[in-house]
Scaffold this motif. Structure first.
Motif, PDB file in Angstrom:
ATOM      1  N   MET A 157       0.950   3.450  -1.331  1.00  0.00           N
ATOM      2  CA  MET A 157      -0.252   3.821  -0.583  1.00  0.00           C
ATOM      3  C   MET A 157       0.029   4.988   0.360  1.00  0.00           C
ATOM      4  O   MET A 157      -0.777   5.886   0.520  1.00  0.00           O
ATOM      5  CB  MET A 157      -0.753   2.614   0.207  1.00  0.00           C
ATOM      6  CG  MET A 157      -1.055   1.419  -0.666  1.00  0.00           C
ATOM      7  SD  MET A 157      -2.135   0.262   0.142  1.00  0.00           S
ATOM      8  CE  MET A 157      -3.595   1.234   0.306  1.00  0.00           C
TER       9      MET A 157
ATOM     10  N   LEU B 165       3.612  -0.838  -0.699  1.00  0.00           N
ATOM     11  CA  LEU B 165       3.264  -0.176   0.558  1.00  0.00           C
ATOM     12  C   LEU B 165       3.586   1.303   0.478  1.00  0.00           C
ATOM     13  O   LEU B 165       2.824   2.140   0.940  1.00  0.00           O
ATOM     14  CB  LEU B 165       4.040  -0.831   1.706  1.00  0.00           C
ATOM     15  CG  LEU B 165       3.759  -0.299   3.111  1.00  0.00           C
ATOM     16  CD1 LEU B 165       2.282  -0.463   3.448  1.00  0.00           C
ATOM     17  CD2 LEU B 165       4.628  -1.017   4.131  1.00  0.00           C
TER      18      LEU B 165
ATOM     19  N   GLU C 273      -3.626  -3.831   4.878  1.00  0.00           N
ATOM     20  CA  GLU C 273      -2.558  -3.856   3.886  1.00  0.00           C
ATOM     21  C   GLU C 273      -1.535  -4.927   4.252  1.00  0.00           C
ATOM     22  O   GLU C 273      -1.195  -5.087   5.419  1.00  0.00           O
ATOM     23  CB  GLU C 273      -1.840  -2.505   3.823  1.00  0.00           C
ATOM     24  CG  GLU C 273      -2.746  -1.319   3.557  1.00  0.00           C
ATOM     25  CD  GLU C 273      -2.025  -0.012   3.783  1.00  0.00           C
ATOM     26  OE1 GLU C 273      -1.393   0.482   2.840  1.00  0.00           O
ATOM     27  OE2 GLU C 273      -2.083   0.500   4.918  1.00  0.00           O
TER      28      GLU C 273
ATOM     29  N   PRO D 168      -4.130  -4.911  -0.630  1.00  0.00           N
ATOM     30  CA  PRO D 168      -4.933  -4.071   0.254  1.00  0.00           C
ATOM     31  C   PRO D 168      -6.429  -4.285   0.053  1.00  0.00           C
ATOM     32  O   PRO D 168      -6.892  -4.572  -1.050  1.00  0.00           O
ATOM     33  CB  PRO D 168      -4.518  -2.644  -0.133  1.00  0.00           C
ATOM     34  CG  PRO D 168      -4.047  -2.763  -1.540  1.00  0.00           C
ATOM     35  CD  PRO D 168      -3.418  -4.123  -1.661  1.00  0.00           C
TER      36      PRO D 168
ATOM     37  N   LEU E 102     -10.305   0.958  -4.044  1.00  0.00           N
ATOM     38  CA  LEU E 102      -9.276  -0.046  -4.255  1.00  0.00           C
ATOM     39  C   LEU E 102      -9.539  -0.900  -5.485  1.00  0.00           C
ATOM     40  O   LEU E 102      -8.858  -1.889  -5.700  1.00  0.00           O
ATOM     41  CB  LEU E 102      -9.172  -0.954  -3.019  1.00  0.00           C
ATOM     42  CG  LEU E 102      -8.878  -0.228  -1.697  1.00  0.00           C
ATOM     43  CD1 LEU E 102      -8.800  -1.231  -0.566  1.00  0.00           C
ATOM     44  CD2 LEU E 102      -7.603   0.571  -1.791  1.00  0.00           C
TER      45      LEU E 102
ATOM     46  N   ARG F 154      -7.649   8.221   1.458  1.00  0.00           N
ATOM     47  CA  ARG F 154      -6.881   7.546   0.420  1.00  0.00           C
ATOM     48  C   ARG F 154      -7.555   7.791  -0.927  1.00  0.00           C
ATOM     49  O   ARG F 154      -8.730   8.130  -1.003  1.00  0.00           O
ATOM     50  CB  ARG F 154      -6.820   6.025   0.650  1.00  0.00           C
ATOM     51  CG  ARG F 154      -5.946   5.596   1.809  1.00  0.00           C
ATOM     52  CD  ARG F 154      -4.487   5.861   1.497  1.00  0.00           C
ATOM     53  NE  ARG F 154      -3.634   5.265   2.511  1.00  0.00           N
ATOM     54  CZ  ARG F 154      -3.327   5.834   3.655  1.00  0.00           C
ATOM     55  NH1 ARG F 154      -3.816   7.021   3.953  1.00  0.00           N
ATOM     56  NH2 ARG F 154      -2.533   5.222   4.510  1.00  0.00           N
TER      57      ARG F 154
END
Length: 874
Positions: A820, A817, A425, A404, A641, A695
């Motif tokens: 996230m 995945l 992503e 990502p 990130l 996020r």
């Protein structure tokens, strides 16, 4: 009379068109039986089809049998014309898959089966050429059940002899059968509609053996769909008959009448004619009821896959052409006129993909293979009167990313403003591109968010390694900003395109190349040479299988190596070998560095796809390099990130001018040093997060999850993910998966008792046909088996969202995945490794408590014995 649209599909040379001819003849629709090799087959209407003996364009025929009106669609079987076949799938009520009795299941047969399964089309099988030597009914049926589905049953003698097999496919039906009731034709038809069974018929289409039994089976077990009163239609083909543009549709609701106005986004036109085709001939009608397949004239804006009326949405194909060829025009030919002509062909076949390279003034076509190339050359000559040639074909590559990354784009020349933050992503292989938004409406109005998603979908975004299109990726809008006065729609287009490219420039990109699934039949003495060749080109080869006197090699490999390999096979096997290929999809390129070097693509010099942004400085737009854009952003998305530097201070509001010269930054540092020497060290203001962060960190060691509400803690465990991540459970699963599930449940039961939490253990059961899902309590924990078509990831995502509002939720999974998504819903996640360490720690503490308890019991028992001897009370 009920109406059923039936498609006939097969691997090339399996006898599909011959079977279609037999169905039409026995039903009375044809008076004379034609043959493909005699070039007089009813449905081979094109000159090239008759010359080559293969179907190139899908054809329609009408016939009635057993009180049912059938529309038969004969589709191409050659892999080069798979796109024509695939477009027909969207309008089928059932399908007949033809398998050669002498060849069995071939590479393209499996591709067709996967497509039929994906679109949930009830399927009948006709095993053809059973009159030839080498065909074995029992062996073929066993092969169908092993390689396709265990529900493939022999219906040649009716259902009387397979009552038990039919009943075993459905629990309720089995109960009735055990009570002494027989399985009826209505029961069997229901099983066929639900794709629990697949009736198989054996025979010879050329000799009309078994064809009548197939007709009886279709009339008895194929179900007609229920249609609503509201008009709807699905476009599946565009063709031309002289000057008339034909839009082939299936009416999926209501009734379509002549002069009806149909429309889409930005257009509305009236239907001039409704034609019902059967072979090369047609009849016009004034109206077409639901279930009718017809061709319409008067529509010029339709495209294959469009929905009309109440049929919402657009159908997208699965197969992509893997090869690209340059169109070489004769001297004096107008390239722009030819481009317009080729756009007509692209309109009829959207997967043809006409690409115009404006910089070089070249036209390129993306095709499936060399046979399609030969057909296209002749089609251009016959339709447009131009003799074109094609350059050497090259591979169509794709690009994706390995992890990502956040991409940012800013567009702010004078009196314009837009800023976009995107989360890129990696997706599962073959998932294509998906777009979503998790941006708060408080930050960016929904109309701007929808516009950004539109800009993401409207363009083919290119990667940064070779300039090839990107795929297998999810792009999520996470933040953005507009100006009340100066923002226009085109501003967000620019910011969105730049955000995608800026993200790709930061990410670790992966080059993907198309792969074929292959089946190679060859003599035993050639197996070593073949395996060496296949492995050298980067192919994956399964264990060899003995097929009579020949050996069968199966696997997959790059199109670059396999596309012309059939010539070598014919040479070193002296004509005894045979190679069958079917498009599989895209896989990571084995020789990425050399391919990238061949392209010599510089993403920073691609001005049409720039990763840089534009900011306003002193009343003028200033171009800022992609690597420096983050320092000038006006919005902090909240994403962490592990790649970005945290922002120390807020950026100025939209519209305020600022400069970006290195001199001013050095001056700021000098002034700050003077101030600190005088008044002491200045602590930077702590970062103030947004109200709704989209996020949080993806790191195992550090992440900032928003505060949870109090209440019992829930732990959701992705069962199969944990089983195959823990070595000891994986070893058990290799012997007995059920035992591994039980062992994990026991471990989690002890863990729950010690941690005082609620454990929900989730197992995938989405491939179990007809499975309604289940939830049961086992030893104090909840064990969930998901329903059909629902993965464990989807269940965990939904449950996390529901529980996360009021409870503290943790999820144990190593799916990147899914991690996230979990974080976006406010839950904590545990990787399989971290969860294992936590469980082992709990088990150690449990053992310690048990030992202490046992020691206490021993001391108590010792005191008890002493008391009994001495007669004293404890």
């Amino acid at each position: 009379m009920r109406r059923i649209v039936m498609g006939v599909l097969a691997h090339v040379d399996s006898g599909k068109t011959t079977l279609s001819e037999g169905l039409l003849y026995l039903s009375g629709a044809l008076r004379k039986l034609g043959r493909v090799d005699h070039r007089d087959a009813f449905l081979d209407t094109d000159t090239q089809e008759r010359e080559r003996g293969i179907t190139i364009f899908s054809k329609q025929a009408e016939f009635s049998y057993g009180g049912t009106a059938f529309t038969l669609l004969d589709t191409p079987g050659h892999v080069d014309f798979s796109a024509e076949m695939e477009r027909s799938l969207q309008v089928l009520d059932c399908a007949v898959l033809v398998v050669s009795g002498t060849d069995g299941i071939q590479g393209h047969t499996r591709t067709l089966w996967k497509l039929l399964d994906k679109h949930k089309i009830p399927t009948f099988l006709f095993i053809n050429k059973m009159d030839l030597a080498g065909s074995d009914r029992d062996a073929l049926l066993a092969q169908l059940q092993a390689r396709l589905d265990s529900g493939c049953l022999d219906f040649s003698q009716g259902i009387g002899s397979i009552q038990e097999d039919l009943a075993a496919c459905d629990e309720a039906l089995l109960e009735h059968y055990l009570e002494g009731m027989e399985v009826t034709e209505e029961d069997a038809a229901d099983l066929v509609t639900r794709r629990l069974i697949f009736p198989c018929f054996f025979g010879s289409a050329l000799k009309l053996e078994g064809v009548e039994e197939l007709l009886d089976g279709l009339a008895a077990y194929a179900s007609a769909p229920q249609y609503g009163p509201e008009f709807g239609a699905r476009v599946f083909k565009i063709a031309r008959d002289g000057s008339d543009r034909l839009t082939y549709v299936k009416v999926t609701g209501g009734t379509l009448r002549v002069r009806t106005a149909l429309g889409g986004e930005g257009w509305q036109e009236k239907v001039n004619q409704i034609r019902i085709y059967s072979g090369p001939k047609y009849q016009t009608v004034d109206e077409a009821p639901a279930g009718t397949v017809c061709a319409l004239t008067g529509l010029t804006h339709t495209r294959p896959g469009d929905g009309l009326g109440g049929e919402a949405g657009r159908w997208e194909p699965e197969l992509e052409p893997p090869l690209t060829y340059q169109v070489i025009l004769p001297h004096g030919c107008d390239v722009h006129a030819m481009l317009r002509n080729l756009r007509q062909l692209e309109e009829e076949d959207p997967q043809l993909r006409v690409v115009w390279n404006e910089a070089l003034g070249e036209i390129h076509l993306r095709l499936m293979g060399e046979i399609q190339l030969e057909v296209m050359t002749r089609l251009i000559r016959e339709r447009f009167g131009v003799e074109v040639s094609f350059g050497a074909g090259s591979i169509v590559y794709r690009e994706t990313i390995s992890g990502p990354v956040e991409g940012v784009g800013h567009f702010e020349p004078l009196r314009h403003y837009a800023e976009v933050h995107l989360l890129l992503e990696p997706g599962e292989r073959g998932s294509g591109l998906r777009f979503a938004s998790s941006c708060s409406a408080d930050q960016l109005d929904l109309n701007w968010q929808r516009l950004i998603l539109t800009h993401l979908e409207e363009k083919e975004h290119l990667g940064v390694l070779t300039g090839s299109p990107i795929t297998d990726m999810k792009i999520t809008l996470v933040a953005g900003r507009a100006h009340l006065k100066h923002t226009e729609g085109g501003d967000f287009r620019q910011a969105t395109y730049r955000a995608v490219r800026q993200g790709l420039m930061q990410a670790e990109s992966i080059l993907l190349e198309p792969h074929y699934e292959f089946q190679l039949e060859l003599p035993p003495d050639c197996v070593g040479r073949a395996m060496t060749d296949l492995q050298a080109m980067g192919g994956i080869v399964d264990a060899p299988e003995q097929e009579g006197e020949l050996v069968l090699l199966s696997g997959h490999g790059p199109v670059a190596g396999l596309r012309n390999y059939w010539r070598e096979v014919a040479s070193y096997t002296r004509g005894r070998g045979r190679l069958n290929c079917a498009l599989r999809g895209y896989e990571p390129c084995a020789d990425q560095e050399s391919i990238v070097a061949q392209f010599s693509y510089d993403p920073e010099r691609d001005v049409e796809n720039t990763p840089d942004s534009v900011f306003c400085s002193h009343g003028a737009g200033v171009n800022v390099k992609w690597s420096e854009v983050r320092d000038h952003m006006h919005v902090d998305s909240g994403l962490r990130l592990g790649l970005e530097r945290p922002r120390q201070a807020e950026a100025p509001p939209a519209g305020r001018q600022r400069t970006y010269s290195s001199g001013s930054l050095e001056q700021d540092k000098e002034l700050q040093a003077i101030f600190e020497r005088t008044y002491g060290k200045v602590e930077p203001r702590a970062f103030q997060p947004q109200k709704k962060p989209v996020r949080t960190s993806l790191s195992d060691e550090k992440y900032a999850i928003r505060a949870q509400k109090t209440g019992p803690e829930y732990l959701l465990v992705d069962g199969y993910n944990i089983i195959f991540a823990w070595e000891e459970l994986k070893r058990i699963a290799q012997q007995d998966v059920a035992a591994a599930r039980s062992t994990l449940a026991d471990i989690l039961s002890n863990y729950q008792g010690f941690r005082n939490c609620v454990v929900i253990l989730v197992f995938d059961a989405y491939k179990v046909k007809g499975n309604p899902g289940s939830v049961e309590k086992v030893n104090g924990i909840y064990v969930v088996y998901t329903k059909e078509a629902e993965t464990a990831d989807a269940y965990i995502e939904k449950t996390t969202y529901d529980l996360g509002r009021d409870h503290r939720v943790r999820v144990a999974t190593s799916d990147g995945l899914e991690q996230m998504i979990i974080l976006g819903h406010g839950a904590l996640r545990l990787s399989a490794r971290a969860f294992k360490a936590e469980v082992e720690e709990s088990q150690g503490q449990i053992a310690k408590l048990v030992a202490q308890h046992n020691q206490g019991n021993r001391e108590w028992n010792k005191l008890g014995r002493t008391a009994r001897i001495t007669g004293k009370d404890l």
